[in-house]
Design a protein around this motif. Sequence first.
Motif, mmCIF file in Angstrom:
data_model
loop_
_atom_site.group_PDB
_atom_site.id
_atom_site.type_symbol
_atom_site.label_atom_id
_atom_site.label_comp_id
_atom_site.label_asym_id
_atom_site.label_seq_id
_atom_site.Cartn_x
_atom_site.Cartn_y
_atom_site.Cartn_z
ATOM 1 N N SER A 18 0.796 -1.282 0.076
ATOM 2 C CA SER A 18 0.082 0.014 -0.111
ATOM 3 C C SER A 18 0.800 1.265 0.096
ATOM 4 O O SER A 18 0.708 2.183 -0.555
ATOM 5 C CB SER A 18 -1.071 -0.166 1.170
ATOM 6 N N ARG A 20 3.809 1.475 -1.626
ATOM 7 C CA ARG A 20 4.304 1.648 -2.942
ATOM 8 C C ARG A 20 3.068 2.203 -3.731
ATOM 9 O O ARG A 20 3.427 3.217 -4.610
ATOM 10 C CB ARG A 20 4.697 0.481 -3.460
ATOM 11 N N VAL A 21 1.865 1.762 -3.455
ATOM 12 C CA VAL A 21 0.835 2.227 -4.628
ATOM 13 C C VAL A 21 0.431 3.693 -4.073
ATOM 14 O O VAL A 21 0.380 4.455 -4.966
ATOM 15 C CB VAL A 21 -0.579 1.283 -4.023
ATOM 16 N N LYS A 24 3.008 5.905 -5.608
ATOM 17 C CA LYS A 24 2.890 6.117 -7.094
ATOM 18 C C LYS A 24 1.806 6.929 -7.385
ATOM 19 O O LYS A 24 1.871 8.042 -8.015
ATOM 20 C CB LYS A 24 2.340 4.721 -7.498
ATOM 21 N N MET A 114 -6.982 5.306 -2.715
ATOM 22 C CA MET A 114 -6.404 4.076 -1.878
ATOM 23 C C MET A 114 -7.650 3.293 -1.327
ATOM 24 O O MET A 114 -7.531 2.111 -1.469
ATOM 25 C CB MET A 114 -5.485 4.650 -0.938
ATOM 26 N N ILE A 117 -9.293 1.229 -4.087
ATOM 27 C CA ILE A 117 -8.332 0.002 -4.407
ATOM 28 C C ILE A 117 -8.304 -0.977 -3.201
ATOM 29 O O ILE A 117 -8.344 -2.167 -3.319
ATOM 30 C CB ILE A 117 -6.752 0.410 -4.741
#
Length: 146
Positions: A18, A20-21, A24, A114, A117
């Motif tokens: 999470s 890393r996402v 990004k 987030m 996702i």
Amino acid sequence: MVTKAYGGFLLSQIRHLSGRVFEKLLKESGVDIFNGAQGRILYVLWEHGQLTITEIGKLTSLAKTTLTSMLDRMEANGLIERIPDKRNRRQTFISVTEKANQYREKYDSISDKMNEIFYHGFTEDEMICFENQLRRIIKNLEKEGE
């Protein structure tokens, strides 16, 4: 027979993925002035107003040494300011700057993405149950950490 538990490992994996996402999504949104962990600090400040370093540490679960260096970088970037407590000279409050407030809307939008996702395919009841179980784990860990 005892079932082998993988909760700690899975939570660690979720945390890394999470992170890393989230990094990004920050980059894709043009937010490069702070990282995900600094975003957590800004978030608690946006939600609570000015706080002490100890209060920020409790709300973010960041260690005081980590927090201090992050706050130094955030202050250098003009995102937070330190305000001495007039009643207690040993205490300092941390507050967001106007510059940081300009990122609030983008940060909230990224947080919403987030959550989309994270909870894709979950029912509302599953989300509530999952979060309640996580709160129980947090309480267990806090009790052990005392």
